[in-house]
Design a protein around this motif. Sequence first.
Motif, PDB file in Angstrom:
ATOM      1  N   ARG A   1       1.619 -10.649   8.512  1.00 52.65           N
ATOM      2  CA  ARG A   1       1.111  -9.807   7.439  1.00 52.65           C
ATOM      3  C   ARG A   1       2.223  -8.891   6.966  1.00 52.65           C
ATOM      4  N   ARG A   2       2.504  -8.913   5.678  1.00 50.98           N
ATOM      5  CA  ARG A   2       3.520  -8.043   5.113  1.00 50.98           C
ATOM      6  C   ARG A   2       2.970  -7.375   3.871  1.00 50.98           C
ATOM      7  N   LEU A   3       3.429  -6.191   3.642  1.00 46.26           N
ATOM      8  CA  LEU A   3       3.040  -5.494   2.441  1.00 46.26           C
ATOM      9  C   LEU A   3       3.857  -6.038   1.278  1.00 46.26           C
ATOM     10  N   GLU A   4       3.210  -6.275   0.156  1.00 48.39           N
ATOM     11  CA  GLU A   4       3.890  -6.876  -0.985  1.00 48.39           C
ATOM     12  C   GLU A   4       5.053  -6.014  -1.477  1.00 48.39           C
ATOM     13  N   SER A   5       4.769  -4.805  -1.867  1.00 43.61           N
ATOM     14  CA  SER A   5       5.830  -3.916  -2.299  1.00 43.61           C
ATOM     15  C   SER A   5       5.975  -2.840  -1.244  1.00 43.61           C
ATOM     16  N   CYS A   6       7.195  -2.554  -0.895  1.00 41.06           N
ATOM     17  CA  CYS A   6       7.430  -1.645   0.207  1.00 41.06           C
ATOM     18  C   CYS A   6       7.880  -0.284  -0.302  1.00 41.06           C
ATOM     19  N   ASP A   7       7.009   0.690  -0.196  1.00 36.88           N
ATOM     20  CA  ASP A   7       7.352   2.084  -0.439  1.00 36.88           C
ATOM     21  C   ASP A   7       6.872   2.841   0.785  1.00 36.88           C
ATOM     22  N   PRO A   8       7.780   3.138   1.730  1.00 34.05           N
ATOM     23  CA  PRO A   8       7.352   3.742   2.993  1.00 34.05           C
ATOM     24  C   PRO A   8       6.659   5.086   2.825  1.00 34.05           C
ATOM     25  N   CYS A   9       6.925   5.783   1.722  1.00 32.33           N
ATOM     26  CA  CYS A   9       6.287   7.092   1.532  1.00 32.33           C
ATOM     27  C   CYS A   9       4.836   6.957   1.098  1.00 32.33           C
ATOM     28  N   SER A  10       4.469   5.831   0.472  1.00 32.45           N
ATOM     29  CA  SER A  10       3.073   5.644   0.079  1.00 32.45           C
ATOM     30  C   SER A  10       2.327   4.712   1.041  1.00 32.45           C
ATOM     31  N   GLN A  11       3.000   3.730   1.636  1.00 31.25           N
ATOM     32  CA  GLN A  11       2.338   2.807   2.573  1.00 31.25           C
ATOM     33  C   GLN A  11       2.102   3.468   3.923  1.00 31.25           C
ATOM     34  N   LYS A  12       3.029   4.272   4.387  1.00 28.48           N
ATOM     35  CA  LYS A  12       2.946   5.046   5.631  1.00 28.48           C
ATOM     36  C   LYS A  12       2.528   4.214   6.834  1.00 28.48           C
TER      37      LYS A  12
ATOM     38  N   PRO B   1      21.913  16.811  13.469  1.00 34.63           N
ATOM     39  CA  PRO B   1      22.201  15.503  12.889  1.00 34.63           C
ATOM     40  C   PRO B   1      21.109  14.993  11.956  1.00 34.63           C
ATOM     41  N   LEU B   2      19.891  15.509  12.080  1.00 36.40           N
ATOM     42  CA  LEU B   2      18.808  15.092  11.189  1.00 36.40           C
ATOM     43  C   LEU B   2      19.053  15.529   9.751  1.00 36.40           C
ATOM     44  N   ASP B   3      19.878  16.580   9.569  1.00 34.07           N
ATOM     45  CA  ASP B   3      20.159  17.053   8.208  1.00 34.07           C
ATOM     46  C   ASP B   3      20.920  16.009   7.398  1.00 34.07           C
ATOM     47  N   GLU B   4      21.782  15.217   8.050  1.00 36.65           N
ATOM     48  CA  GLU B   4      22.532  14.171   7.341  1.00 36.65           C
ATOM     49  C   GLU B   4      21.894  12.798   7.458  1.00 36.65           C
ATOM     50  N   TRP B   5      20.940  12.625   8.384  1.00 34.68           N
ATOM     51  CA  TRP B   5      20.358  11.296   8.625  1.00 34.68           C
ATOM     52  C   TRP B   5      19.449  10.890   7.472  1.00 34.68           C
ATOM     53  N   GLN B   6      19.612   9.648   7.080  1.00 37.47           N
ATOM     54  CA  GLN B   6      18.714   9.064   6.087  1.00 37.47           C
ATOM     55  C   GLN B   6      18.571   7.583   6.438  1.00 37.47           C
ATOM     56  N   SER B   7      17.347   7.110   6.532  1.00 34.92           N
ATOM     57  CA  SER B   7      17.138   5.706   6.878  1.00 34.92           C
ATOM     58  C   SER B   7      17.469   4.831   5.681  1.00 34.92           C
ATOM     59  N   ALA B   8      17.661   3.559   5.950  1.00 40.19           N
ATOM     60  CA  ALA B   8      18.043   2.625   4.887  1.00 40.19           C
ATOM     61  C   ALA B   8      16.941   2.462   3.845  1.00 40.19           C
ATOM     62  N   GLY B   9      15.680   2.488   4.262  1.00 38.18           N
ATOM     63  CA  GLY B   9      14.591   2.215   3.337  1.00 38.18           C
ATOM     64  C   GLY B   9      13.901   3.440   2.768  1.00 38.18           C
ATOM     65  N   CYS B  10      14.046   4.582   3.424  1.00 41.19           N
ATOM     66  CA  CYS B  10      13.396   5.806   2.949  1.00 41.19           C
ATOM     67  C   CYS B  10      14.379   6.602   2.105  1.00 41.19           C
ATOM     68  N   GLY B  11      13.895   7.121   1.030  1.00 37.29           N
ATOM     69  CA  GLY B  11      14.731   7.965   0.195  1.00 37.29           C
ATOM     70  C   GLY B  11      14.880   9.352   0.791  1.00 37.29           C
ATOM     71  N   SER B  12      15.771  10.137   0.243  1.00 44.64           N
ATOM     72  CA  SER B  12      16.014  11.472   0.772  1.00 44.64           C
ATOM     73  C   SER B  12      14.838  12.414   0.513  1.00 44.64           C
ATOM     74  N   ASN B  13      13.992  12.077  -0.479  1.00 41.31           N
ATOM     75  CA  ASN B  13      12.862  12.956  -0.781  1.00 41.31           C
ATOM     76  C   ASN B  13      11.610  12.604   0.028  1.00 41.31           C
ATOM     77  N   CYS B  14      11.698  11.627   0.904  1.00 40.88           N
ATOM     78  CA  CYS B  14      10.551  11.188   1.702  1.00 40.88           C
ATOM     79  C   CYS B  14      10.750  11.602   3.151  1.00 40.88           C
ATOM     80  N   GLY B  15       9.820  12.360   3.681  1.00 42.19           N
ATOM     81  CA  GLY B  15       9.922  12.809   5.063  1.00 42.19           C
ATOM     82  C   GLY B  15       9.183  11.939   6.053  1.00 42.19           C
ATOM     83  N   TRP B  16       8.500  10.883   5.560  1.00 43.18           N
ATOM     84  CA  TRP B  16       7.678  10.055   6.455  1.00 43.18           C
ATOM     85  C   TRP B  16       8.511   9.409   7.553  1.00 43.18           C
TER      86      TRP B  16
END
Length: 164
Positions: free
Chosen positions: A36-47, A85-100
């Motif tokens: 099972r996969r989500l069609e469109s992936c937006d981690p901030c809305s799919q959570k 280090p969390l101040d500079e960390w950003q995951s590959a799929g999450c944008g900088s404006n998403c805290g999820w």
Amino acid sequence: LARVQLGATRRRRLVEGSFDWLAPINPPEALVPSRRRLESCDPCSQKVRGDVNGDCRFDVADVTEMQSLATKYSPFTSGAIPDNPLDEWQSAGCGSNCGWCREQLNPSLDFFDNRAGYSSPDPRFGQPVINAKDIIGGSRTTQFQNRFLDVTADCVASHPDLGA
């Protein structure tokens, strides 16, 4: 998948008593369910719980990402470095404006607070504790030994029969 044949072609006695040549028994092919996969992936809305790398799935890649960040985060938790280090960390799929995705790094929800002896001048005060406990919990969850729980609690009014 493997195709299984049971028996060989040979003459067999049928129920009514006559003989006939019967082919080997071939069971019907089982349908293999797709993941099972989500069609469109937006981690901030799919959570998706536990999704650290922002691919809208929770798997071993998320635990690996959590482990690599925890290694960089360890000197901060011990007080060896003042910069988080969390101040500079950003995951590959999450944008900088998403805290999820950042919230998923600390599934145990423990923080450096005054109960542990930290106060506001300390740069660690109020920051999440990301350590082996979180990584082990994530690893066990990928192996279906642990589960993520979404717990909510509500207060209810007291009843007169209870004395209040």
